[in-house]
Design a protein around this motif. Structure first.
Motif, PDB file in Angstrom:
ATOM      1  N   GLU A   1      36.803  44.636  44.871  1.00  0.00           N
ATOM      2  CA  GLU A   1      35.686  44.715  43.925  1.00  0.00           C
ATOM      3  C   GLU A   1      35.680  46.007  43.126  1.00  0.00           C
ATOM      4  O   GLU A   1      34.965  46.127  42.126  1.00  0.00           O
ATOM      5  CB  GLU A   1      34.353  44.537  44.647  1.00  0.00           C
ATOM      6  N   ASP A   2      36.479  47.019  43.541  1.00  0.00           N
ATOM      7  CA  ASP A   2      36.576  48.261  42.756  1.00  0.00           C
ATOM      8  C   ASP A   2      37.453  48.066  41.515  1.00  0.00           C
ATOM      9  O   ASP A   2      37.482  48.936  40.643  1.00  0.00           O
ATOM     10  CB  ASP A   2      37.148  49.398  43.609  1.00  0.00           C
ATOM     11  N   PHE A   3      38.184  46.962  41.473  1.00  0.00           N
ATOM     12  CA  PHE A   3      39.078  46.708  40.351  1.00  0.00           C
ATOM     13  C   PHE A   3      38.481  45.636  39.446  1.00  0.00           C
ATOM     14  O   PHE A   3      37.944  44.640  39.925  1.00  0.00           O
ATOM     15  CB  PHE A   3      40.458  46.285  40.849  1.00  0.00           C
ATOM     16  N   GLY A   4      38.557  45.877  38.168  1.00  0.00           N
ATOM     17  CA  GLY A   4      38.030  44.937  37.205  1.00  0.00           C
ATOM     18  C   GLY A   4      38.944  44.824  36.013  1.00  0.00           C
ATOM     19  O   GLY A   4      40.139  45.145  36.087  1.00  0.00           O
ATOM     20  N   GLU A   5      38.389  44.435  34.896  1.00  0.00           N
ATOM     21  CA  GLU A   5      39.197  44.194  33.710  1.00  0.00           C
ATOM     22  C   GLU A   5      38.342  44.351  32.470  1.00  0.00           C
ATOM     23  O   GLU A   5      37.172  43.973  32.464  1.00  0.00           O
ATOM     24  CB  GLU A   5      39.759  42.782  33.785  1.00  0.00           C
ATOM     25  N   ILE A   6      38.899  44.975  31.455  1.00  0.00           N
ATOM     26  CA  ILE A   6      38.232  45.042  30.157  1.00  0.00           C
ATOM     27  C   ILE A   6      39.117  44.372  29.117  1.00  0.00           C
ATOM     28  O   ILE A   6      40.332  44.236  29.314  1.00  0.00           O
ATOM     29  CB  ILE A   6      37.948  46.501  29.714  1.00  0.00           C
TER      30      ILE A   6
END
Length: 545
Positions: free
Chosen positions: A397-402
């Motif tokens: 959950e610490d990794f995401g995407e823009i």
């Protein structure tokens, strides 16, 4: 590898050369270091049994299409006859007493059914109605019964049919026991493990007996003599690599720059894994495996460039006592890590991609946005992972995407974009560290955001906020609101999305394109959330003040 790398612009020859080691890694070769690489002969189960002549396929041979087909009762029967050296005898059989539905098998296979009808000791007595049902799908339980009988065990005498899978597991054949429907790809797995098993009362593997009967050539018989690689699951459902005895395989993050960094007492606790020949399941890519000569003269296997080890405190199959040890030892997961860890004496642990290339953050980036554009990107290409698989201790959950202003997707850590640096040409390189005092490798334990992110906090919404679900992303990815603000989620995509809080505080229904749902959060805090159908990459954060 399940990695999606996107280079933003066409780079010059120098940068292209800088990336050449990455293409080598993508083909499973050991990365360029001071180590000498070795050749490892690696086959999948289907490749091995096909070359042995045990699996013959259909009119087109053993193709992907054939491997994807459901295995039939007739196939299973013929394979059993093949394994016990009776196939040609059955094909030449002249008897006419046969099953009522023998015509369903096709003319070439009809003698086989007559042979089985008149040789009931082989265990193919039909369905009890006078039929054989040659084209009916076979189950894993039924195929393991067949394989056990090929190993001279008898149903009803050595084992009860209801206990087939348990008994087969005790004989070391179990790897496709959960397959449903049972396909020819699963069949190749069962054949490979059965050929490596020892028949009842025998001294050697079944394969050696086939070599002795000239059913398999001696040269081909060597195909299954190597180390078997398997995939096993932990108690929480994560898949990882083991050897054929079920012993876990590990990687060492300190091997980032020096593949032989584990020396002395380290090797006593973490023995190396090695074989010059491997048999891998069809779900793995044989090209991901390699080997090298260590500086101490020993030989060691690699997987996607990472040296492989055992842990001496793993006493039995299924033990994973080394997982996460000292934050530098990790199971070799499958699918493999899309984001991993390297270890450096000065930086400690830092983020890397699956092949070991360092990842960086830009201290001028605010949260949820990249300000590195144009020429900046020529030197600092974006990093993007299609899915997030991380070692123990890191949180998905610490990794995401823009989605950048140029339309390219970029992976983020705690809301901040991640980059490569063009000057890093091999694993272990950290040439971007502290460049201009604004580019840094990412130590996940200490990273708390960029200077720009701290100096320019996100605007606070006080009445109503809108989060759009578009291009498989939440926009904005990070939203800061006052307590009791109404937050509306609107789906702009053709596929269904929803928003589900990690802590269970909210969950919207699945929304069709154009539909919306609202929530209201009363308690201050940080709420991580995700889209249920696209959990691995569609994530967002709501900060309630």
């Amino acid at each position: 590898m399940n990695m999606g790398r996107r280079w933003i612009m066409t780079l010059g020859l120098v940068f292209g050369l800088a990336l050449m080691p990455l293409s080598a890694l993508a083909e499973g070769e050991t990365p360029a270091t001071n180590a000498t690489t070795l050749t490892v002969q690696t086959h999948t189960s289907s490749e091995a049994v096909t070359q042995l002549g045990v699996l013959k396929g259909d009119g087109q041979g053993v193709t992907d299409a054939y491997l994807g087909k459901t295995t039939t009762r007739l196939q299973a029967a013929i394979l059993m006859l093949r394994l016990i050296g009776k196939e040609q005898e059955a094909l030449d059989y002249m008897g006419t007493d046969t099953f009522a539905d023998a015509a369903d098998a096709g003319k070439a296979s009809q003698p086989v059914l007559a042979y089985l009808k008149n040789n009931p000791t082989y265990g193919w007595g039909g369905t009890g109605t006078g039929n054989f049902e040659p084209n009916a799908a076979i189950t894993a339980q039924q195929i393991y019964k067949v394989m056990l009988e090929s190993l001279n065990y008898r149903s009803g005498t050595d084992f009860a049919f209801k206990d087939t899978i348990v008994f087969a597991t005790e004989q070391g054949i179990y790897r496709a026991a959960g397959a449903s429907p049972f396909t020819n790809r699963d069949l190749s797995t069962v054949l490979a493990e059965t050929l490596q098993a020892t028949p009842k009362g025998g001294m050697h593997a079944l394969l050696h007996e086939l070599v002795g009967k000239n059913i398999v050539t001696a040269d081909n018989g060597k195909l299954l003599e190597g180390l078997r690689i398997d995939v096993r699951q932990t108690a929480d459902g994560a898949s990882y690599l083991t050897d054929g005895k079920g012993m876990a395989l590990y990687l060492f993050t300190k091997d980032m720059a020096d593949l032989s960094s584990c020396q002395g007492t380290c090797l006593t606790n973490w023995p190396v894994a090695y074989s010059d020949q491997l048999i891998v399941p069809d779900g793995l890519d044989a090209k991901d495996f390699g080997a090298f000569v260590r500086t101490d003269g020993g030989k060691q296997l690699t997987y996607q460039g990472w040296p492989l080890y055992y842990f001496n405190k793993d006493a039995k199959a299924g033990d994973v006592n080394g997982e996460g040890a000292n934050d530098v030892w990790f199971l070799v997961k499958h699918p493999f890590y899309t984001i991993g860890l390297g270890t450096d004496a000065k930086i400690a642990n830092y983020l890397v991609d699956s092949s070991g290339r360092s990842l960086y953050y830009f201290d001028k980036d605010p949260i949820g946005k990249s300000v590195c554009e144009g020429n900046c990107l020529a030197n600092w290409p974006v990093f993007h992972a299609d899915s997030i698989v991380v070692p123990k201790g890191l949180k998905t959950e610490d990794f995401g995407e823009i989605t950048r202003s140029d339309g390219i997707k970029q992976t983020t850590f705690k809301g901040y974009p991640l980059y490569y640096v063009a000057q890093d040409t091999k694993r272990g390189d950290l040439k971007g560290q502290a460049v201009g005092d604004i580019w840094f490798a990412v130590n996940p334990s200490t990273f708390a955001g960029t200077t720009a992110g701290k100096d320019t906090p996100a605007p606070v919404v006080t009445e109503k906020a809108v989060v759009e679900m578009k291009e498989n992303s939440f926009t904005p990815t990070v939203l800061t609101v006052k307590a009791e603000t109404t937050i509306e989620f609107i789906n702009r995509d053709d596929m269904k999305h929803n928003a589900v809080a990690v802590d269970g505080s909210f969950k919207t229904e699945l929304l069709e394109k154009g539909q919306s749902a609202t929530i209201k959060l009363d308690t201050p805090g940080t709420y991580e959330y995700f889209c249920e159908p696209h959990k691995s990459f569609m994530k967002g954060t709501i900060i309630v003040q």
